[in-house]
Scaffold this motif. Structure first.
Motif, mmCIF file in Angstrom:
data_model
loop_
_atom_site.group_PDB
_atom_site.id
_atom_site.type_symbol
_atom_site.label_atom_id
_atom_site.label_comp_id
_atom_site.label_asym_id
_atom_site.label_seq_id
_atom_site.Cartn_x
_atom_site.Cartn_y
_atom_site.Cartn_z
ATOM 1 N N THR A 121 52.560 16.720 46.070
ATOM 2 C CA THR A 121 51.899 16.958 47.354
ATOM 3 C C THR A 121 50.776 17.965 47.169
ATOM 4 O O THR A 121 50.927 18.960 46.458
ATOM 5 N N LEU A 122 49.636 17.697 47.797
ATOM 6 C CA LEU A 122 48.483 18.584 47.668
ATOM 7 C C LEU A 122 48.433 19.567 48.837
ATOM 8 O O LEU A 122 48.604 19.179 49.997
ATOM 9 N N VAL A 123 48.210 20.824 48.515
ATOM 10 C CA VAL A 123 48.115 21.889 49.510
ATOM 11 C C VAL A 123 46.940 22.781 49.136
ATOM 12 O O VAL A 123 46.363 22.664 48.054
ATOM 13 N N GLU A 124 46.589 23.673 50.041
ATOM 14 C CA GLU A 124 45.664 24.748 49.705
ATOM 15 C C GLU A 124 46.444 26.050 49.727
ATOM 16 O O GLU A 124 47.355 26.221 50.550
ATOM 17 N N VAL A 125 46.091 26.945 48.823
ATOM 18 C CA VAL A 125 46.803 28.216 48.699
ATOM 19 C C VAL A 125 45.804 29.368 48.760
ATOM 20 O O VAL A 125 44.802 29.358 48.039
ATOM 21 N N ASP A 126 46.084 30.340 49.625
ATOM 22 C CA ASP A 126 45.297 31.570 49.673
ATOM 23 C C ASP A 126 45.929 32.577 48.714
ATOM 24 O O ASP A 126 46.903 33.243 49.059
ATOM 25 N N TYR A 127 45.393 32.675 47.525
ATOM 26 C CA TYR A 127 45.954 33.595 46.541
ATOM 27 C C TYR A 127 45.554 35.045 46.816
ATOM 28 O O TYR A 127 46.242 35.971 46.394
ATOM 29 N N GLY A 128 44.435 35.261 47.494
ATOM 30 C CA GLY A 128 43.914 36.607 47.679
ATOM 31 C C GLY A 128 42.713 36.833 46.770
ATOM 32 O O GLY A 128 42.273 35.921 46.056
ATOM 33 N N PHE A 129 42.187 38.060 46.797
ATOM 34 C CA PHE A 129 40.962 38.343 46.056
ATOM 35 C C PHE A 129 41.103 39.626 45.251
ATOM 36 O O PHE A 129 41.810 40.555 45.643
ATOM 37 N N VAL A 130 40.405 39.661 44.128
ATOM 38 C CA VAL A 130 40.423 40.831 43.258
ATOM 39 C C VAL A 130 39.549 41.920 43.879
ATOM 40 O O VAL A 130 38.382 41.679 44.210
ATOM 41 N N ASN A 143 39.752 47.221 38.969
ATOM 42 C CA ASN A 143 40.972 47.838 39.513
ATOM 43 C C ASN A 143 42.140 47.695 38.532
ATOM 44 O O ASN A 143 43.284 47.499 38.931
ATOM 45 N N LYS A 144 41.853 47.796 37.230
ATOM 46 C CA LYS A 144 42.848 47.522 36.191
ATOM 47 C C LYS A 144 44.083 48.406 36.287
ATOM 48 O O LYS A 144 45.165 48.019 35.833
ATOM 49 N N ARG A 145 43.954 49.603 36.846
ATOM 50 C CA ARG A 145 45.122 50.490 36.921
ATOM 51 C C ARG A 145 45.976 50.228 38.170
ATOM 52 O O ARG A 145 47.057 50.774 38.312
ATOM 53 N N TYR A 146 45.477 49.356 39.072
ATOM 54 C CA TYR A 146 46.190 49.091 40.326
ATOM 55 C C TYR A 146 46.996 47.796 40.199
ATOM 56 O O TYR A 146 46.596 46.735 40.672
ATOM 57 N N MET A 147 48.138 47.906 39.548
ATOM 58 C CA MET A 147 48.963 46.721 39.320
ATOM 59 C C MET A 147 49.590 46.168 40.595
ATOM 60 O O MET A 147 50.186 45.095 40.589
ATOM 61 N N ASP A 148 49.492 46.900 41.685
ATOM 62 C CA ASP A 148 50.039 46.423 42.955
ATOM 63 C C ASP A 148 49.054 45.509 43.676
ATOM 64 O O ASP A 148 49.291 45.101 44.814
ATOM 65 N N THR A 149 47.941 45.189 43.043
ATOM 66 C CA THR A 149 46.947 44.283 43.618
ATOM 67 C C THR A 149 46.679 43.152 42.627
ATOM 68 O O THR A 149 47.136 43.190 41.478
ATOM 69 N N LEU A 150 45.933 42.150 43.066
ATOM 70 C CA LEU A 150 45.512 41.103 42.129
ATOM 71 C C LEU A 150 44.536 41.695 41.127
ATOM 72 O O LEU A 150 43.654 42.472 41.492
ATOM 73 N N LEU A 151 44.696 41.329 39.860
ATOM 74 C CA LEU A 151 43.839 41.833 38.807
ATOM 75 C C LEU A 151 42.936 40.728 38.283
ATOM 76 O O LEU A 151 43.194 39.541 38.467
ATOM 77 N N GLU A 152 41.866 41.147 37.615
ATOM 78 C CA GLU A 152 40.916 40.195 37.065
ATOM 79 C C GLU A 152 41.620 39.237 36.114
ATOM 80 O O GLU A 152 42.507 39.641 35.354
ATOM 81 N N ALA A 153 41.236 37.979 36.139
ATOM 82 C CA ALA A 153 41.767 36.880 35.326
ATOM 83 C C ALA A 153 43.014 36.254 35.949
ATOM 84 O O ALA A 153 43.422 35.166 35.541
ATOM 85 N N GLU A 154 43.630 36.927 36.933
ATOM 86 C CA GLU A 154 44.760 36.314 37.618
ATOM 87 C C GLU A 154 44.251 35.298 38.638
ATOM 88 O O GLU A 154 43.100 35.369 39.090
ATOM 89 N N MET A 155 45.113 34.345 38.994
ATOM 90 C CA MET A 155 44.720 33.321 39.947
ATOM 91 C C MET A 155 44.344 33.980 41.267
ATOM 92 O O MET A 155 45.063 34.836 41.774
ATOM 93 N N HIS A 156 43.188 33.593 41.822
ATOM 94 C CA HIS A 156 42.716 34.223 43.054
ATOM 95 C C HIS A 156 41.922 33.224 43.886
ATOM 96 O O HIS A 156 41.714 32.092 43.470
ATOM 97 N N LYS A 157 41.522 33.641 45.037
ATOM 98 C CA LYS A 157 40.771 32.936 46.081
ATOM 99 C C LYS A 157 41.552 31.748 46.629
ATOM 100 O O LYS A 157 42.634 31.411 46.125
ATOM 101 N N ARG A 158 41.037 31.112 47.658
ATOM 102 C CA ARG A 158 41.684 29.918 48.206
ATOM 103 C C ARG A 158 41.308 28.723 47.344
ATOM 104 O O ARG A 158 40.137 28.494 47.067
ATOM 105 N N ARG A 159 42.323 27.957 46.959
ATOM 106 C CA ARG A 159 42.051 26.805 46.107
ATOM 107 C C ARG A 159 43.092 25.713 46.338
ATOM 108 O O ARG A 159 44.182 25.963 46.846
#
Length: 347
Positions: A121-130, A143-159
């Motif tokens: 099944t196809l859905v859209e997901v709001d992963y959030g933003f770096v 924001n590399k020291r802020y592990m409580d947020t999304l970090l660069e290279a992690e899945m992000h944005k709506r897709r």
């Protein structure tokens, strides 16, 4: 001491003059803090425009809560003056966006399993933003020291994403979709069919290919999931169908299973259903072999009988040829005469 100030501004148009101006919607003030998380402006990739970034911010006397990031400017702290980050944002309409948790809350008889339990099944997901780290010198760093947020290279944005499994009532495992070309020989990903993309206007007309990433599996909350914009039955009007009717084709479902197997490194594993299908084909082939063996045996027996008959008549033919020669007759002519006579008599 105030060290960082983050101002959120919106561009408004004067109804009389038509002139644009920026108004402050709200301000965040940080005292004795040398870093503050601020919306991150994505770095554009060569030859491509940066992807849009959205933030959630609730201001007093403003009903809108989702905003599109336009720009971030800054001035460094000087003497007793704090560093100021000016974040320009634009209102984003969410009136037509219905997330899965809203659908489930509205209809208590529905479950995530019923709606999107089918794999593919196809859905859209709001992963959030770096986000970025804003500092007192007006610089923006990762924001590399802020592990409580999304970090660069992690899945992000709506897709777009593909449902792999419904884990629980509020947790779903998905494989994300990207337009970035996959590495040659990567069997953990596959390209989606254009016929599938044609069911969704946004992806149908994007001019980009779409690839499912089996190696980027992630479990997300139903609060991040919503149906993609698709065509309704009349084929012309579009919207977010809360019945989640868009899915991979049968051929793509097989590719998904294969991608998942390669993603977890289980390439030596053969699914039970595949083994069963091979056994069925083998049994059918064996039945055909048995049938052909019986037919061959019958043909051999028939040929053997004819050979024995020929061998039995060979001395008779030799004797007839000797008699014809002794009587001065042509054996072949006499034989043709006898055959014609037998044919006339119906023998």
């Amino acid at each position: 001491m105030q060290t960082i100030v983050v101002r959120y501004l919106e561009t408004v148009i004067d109804k009389t003059s038509g002139a644009p101006s920026q108004v402050v919607l709200g301000t965040e003030t940080y005292d004795d803090i040398r870093e503050a998380l601020i919306p991150g402006v994505p770095r554009p990739k060569p030859g491509k425009a940066p992807h849009p970034v959205f933030i959630t911010k609730c201001f007093v006397n403003v009903s809108n809560h989702l905003w599109r990031l336009e720009s971030v400017t800054s001035t460094a702290a000087i003497d007793q003056q704090p560093a100021v980050f000016s974040v320009l944002i634009q209102r984003h309409d969410v009136s037509r966006e219905i997330f899965l948790n809203q659908t489930l809350k509205k209809n208590k008889s529905l479950t995530a399993q019923k709606l999107i339990g089918r794999q593919g099944t196809l859905v859209e997901v709001d992963y959030g933003f770096v986000q970025q780290s804003g500092r007192t010198d007006a610089s923006s760093k990762t924001n590399k020291r802020y592990m409580d947020t999304l970090l660069e290279a992690e899945m992000h944005k709506r897709r777009l994403a593909v449902v792999v499994k419904v884990i629980s009532g509020n947790l779903v495992q998905v494989a994300p979709v990207t337009s970035m070309p996959i590495t040659l020989g990567d069997k953990s990903a596959f390209q989606m069919e254009q016929a599938t993309l044609d069911k969704m206007p946004r992806y149908q007309n994007s001019g980009k290919s779409s690839f499912v990433l089996g190696s980027m599996l992630e479990c997300v909350s139903v609060q991040r999931i919503l149906p993609p914009i698709s065509y309704f039955k009349n084929g012309t009007s579009t919207g977010r169908n809360v019945n989640y009717i868009v899915a991979l084709s049968k051929a793509e479902e097989k590719l998904l299973k294969s991608a998942l197997i390669h993603a977890v490194g289980a390439t030596g594993y053969v699914p039970h259903n595949d083994v069963l299908q091979v056994e069925i084909k083998a049994n059918k082939l064996q039945e055909r072999i048995n049938q052909l063996t019986v037919e061959l045996a019958a043909r051999v027996a028939e040929l053997t009988a004819r050979t024995e008959e020929v061998n039995r008549l060979a001395p008779v033919q030799a004797l007839a040829q000797d008699w014809a020669a002794s009587m001065g007759l042509d054996f072949e002519e006499e034989l043709e005469f006898q055959r014609a006579l037998a044919e006339e008599n119906g023998q």
